[in-house]
Design an enzyme around this catalytic site. Structure first.
Site, PDB file in Angstrom:
ATOM      1  CB  SER A 102      -0.981  -0.005   1.172  1.00 58.38           C
ATOM      2  OG  SER A 102      -0.344  -0.367   2.358  1.00 58.38           O
TER       3      SER A 102
ATOM      4  CG  HIS B  26      -3.679  -1.040  -2.164  1.00 57.55           C
ATOM      5  ND1 HIS B  26      -4.189   0.239  -2.204  1.00 57.55           N
ATOM      6  CD2 HIS B  26      -3.459  -1.319  -0.857  1.00 57.55           C
ATOM      7  CE1 HIS B  26      -4.253   0.717  -0.982  1.00 57.55           C
ATOM      8  NE2 HIS B  26      -3.820  -0.206  -0.141  1.00 57.55           N
TER       9      HIS B  26
ATOM     10  CE  LYS C 122      -7.351  -0.338   0.338  1.00 57.72           C
ATOM     11  NZ  LYS C 122      -7.574   0.813   1.208  1.00 57.72           N
TER      12      LYS C 122
HETATM   13  C1  PLP Z   1      -3.367  -3.994   2.130  1.00 52.91           C
HETATM   14  C2  PLP Z   1      -4.569  -3.562   2.904  1.00 52.91           C
HETATM   15  N1  PLP Z   1      -5.275  -4.476   3.591  1.00 52.91           N
HETATM   16  C3  PLP Z   1      -6.360  -4.150   4.304  1.00 52.91           C
HETATM   17  C4  PLP Z   1      -6.799  -2.854   4.357  1.00 52.91           C
HETATM   18  C5  PLP Z   1      -7.974  -2.513   5.221  1.00 52.91           C
HETATM   19  O1  PLP Z   1      -9.119  -2.351   4.460  1.00 52.91           O
HETATM   20  P1  PLP Z   1     -10.402  -1.587   5.048  1.00 52.91           P
HETATM   21  O2  PLP Z   1     -10.213  -0.148   4.721  1.00 52.91           O
HETATM   22  O3  PLP Z   1     -11.539  -2.195   4.337  1.00 52.91           O
HETATM   23  O4  PLP Z   1     -10.447  -1.832   6.503  1.00 52.91           O
HETATM   24  C6  PLP Z   1      -6.127  -1.866   3.654  1.00 52.91           C
HETATM   25  C7  PLP Z   1      -6.626  -0.479   3.699  1.00 52.91           C
HETATM   26  O5  PLP Z   1      -5.948   0.485   3.632  1.00 52.91           O
HETATM   27  C8  PLP Z   1      -4.974  -2.225   2.913  1.00 52.91           C
HETATM   28  O6  PLP Z   1      -4.279  -1.292   2.263  1.00 52.91           O
END
Ligand code: PLP
Length: 420
Positions: A185, A213, A244
């Site tokens: 991310s 992502h 996203k």
């Molecule tokens: C790699 C990754 N996993 C999980 C999440 C968490 O997702 P959520 O926003 O649905 O809690 C994110 C969010 O930024 C992320 O970048």
């Protein structure tokens, strides 16, 4: 020492706010996707994870409204008890089919999905091998498993030699999970899944990919990083978010039915938390339908990111290479990062400032990300403003390739004149 002393001693945010360069918690007053209203003026958004731009799509909004009218605002309970509606089941079936896996399970956030899959699966005497740069939800799952007696081993970011070295040290007979982000991310880097899947097989390890992502972005059908590497059979579990590409709030895991059935009954993040709201599920479902009908949106978002990546790189910025929708520009210093963030904001561009500990020291960055709905005029406007500030601050000399930093032709349209 009182428990709250650390809070009263915490001064960093106040200092940055006093300088007028605090980039966080800035309210958006209206959003049309690529352009948002902030502090009463239009700003081009270059920091959203709304990758396909579907949060404002009429079909997605209509689906959410209809669900709200039919089921009300909340399910008022966990999936386990009174919180399951037919929309949850329908979406689980649709996601599993789309991803080419036996079964799916919805969670209320992507964070809960990551944490809620790892903890019930890995316990006493078992091993987790986790990329050092994995998302916080994975780290949180790892910590819970560690508290239950699991061994958590972190390997160097995307370094398959280090992963293999660490696997080789673990007892051969022990159960092992390798966990990685698909697209990381912060840096936007892509897991070396080709190599990882071979290593996983060699050491008889289960493989879990968090593709928050990558889903909707990677692979020409938008099915994400695992499909991009043609590795659906090699990756046991894929975790993802709705927040996203799917323009909503929630998360999911896909994998073998027996594993999903186990998680349904053993995951505290699922059992002890209210289920995703009807409107959230309906919105995600409608967004998935659009991705299925228009996979070219995934191609478009990658193309848009590449336009900016190339434009900024040719202009002399230190841009991290990548193929997904994330384009990080390395600044290398906390305060400089905030100052440039503010200059961009004043010029009408919103980006994300990432400083340590979210980045390693020296890698403080402005992390930009793109949507399928950005038009070239938005992208060129973003490049133009970066270059203007880069020239003012003498930032345009990365690798000495473009010392004058004018490698890209850009429009001169101010954000309030950009057509949306
Ligand atoms: C790699 C990754 N996993 C999980 C999440 C968490 O997702 P959520 O926003 O649905 O809690 C994110 C969010 O930024 C992320 O970048």
């Amino acid at each position: 020492m009182g428990l709250f002393d650390k809070c009263y001693d915490y001064k960093v945010s106040e200092i940055v706010k006093a300088k007028g360069i605090y980039p966080y918690f800035r309210p958006i007053q209206e959003s049309e996707g690529p352009v948002v209203l902030m502090e009463g003026r239009k700003v081009v958004m270059a920091g959203s994870n709304n990758y396909l731009g579907l949060t404002t799509h009429p079909k997605v909004k209509e689906a959410a409204i209809k669900a709200l009218e039919k089921y009300g605002t909340s399910c008022s309970g966990s999936r386990f008890l009174t919180g399951t509606i037919d929309l949850h089941i329908e979406l689980e079936e649709k996601i599993a089919k789309f991803m080419g896996k036996e079964s799916a399970l919805l969670f209320s956030t992507g964070f809960q999905a990551g944490q809620g899959v790892i903890f019930p699966l890995v316990g006493k005497g078992e091993y987790i091998f986790s990329d050092k740069d994995n998302h916080s939800s994975i780290v949180s799952g790892n910590m819970l498993s560690a508290a239950a007696g699991a061994h958590v081993v972190r390997f160097k970011h995307n370094n398959m030699q280090d992963l293999e070295k660490k696997l080789a040290h673990a007892p051969e007979k022990a159960n092992k999970l390798i966990v990685t982000d698909g697209v990381f991310s912060a840096m936007g880097s892509i897991v070396k899944l080709d190599e990882m899947k071979v290593i996983a097989k060699k050491y008889n390890a289960t493989l879990l990919v968090d593709d928050a992502h990558g889903f909707g972005v990677m692979a020409d059908n938008g099915k994400g990083t695992v499909h991009y590497f043609n590795a659906v059979e090699d990756v046991d579990l894929i975790v993802c978010t709705f927040s996203k590409t799917l323009a909503s709030l929630g998360g999911f895991v896909v994998g073998p039915e027996k594993v999903i059935e186990f998680l349904r009954h053993k995951s505290p993040a699922l059992i002890f938390s209210a289920s995703p709201t009807p409107a959230a599920v309906a919105a995600a479902s409608a967004a998935l339908d659009i991705l299925i009908e228009q996979p070219e949106l995934a191609v478009r978002v990658r193309r848009n990111a590449e336009r900016v990546r190339k434009g900024l790189r040719e202009s002399g910025f230190h841009v991290i290479d990548g193929q997904a929708a994330i384009v990080p520009i390395i600044i290398g210093d906390d305060e400089k990062c905030f100052s440039i963030w503010k200059m961009l904001y004043d010029e009408g561009v919103f980006v994300n400032a990432f400083i340590s500990p979210a980045t390693p020291p020296g890698m403080q960055m402005l992390r930009t990300s793109y949507m399928a709905t950005h038009e070239d005029q938005h992208l060129d406007f973003i490049i133009e403003k970066f270059v203007k500030i880069g020239k003012q601050l003498d930032l345009l000399h990365h690798h000495g390739k473009h010392p004058k930093g004018t490698g890209h032709k850009v429009s001169k349209t101010p954000p309030d004149k950009i057509k949306v």
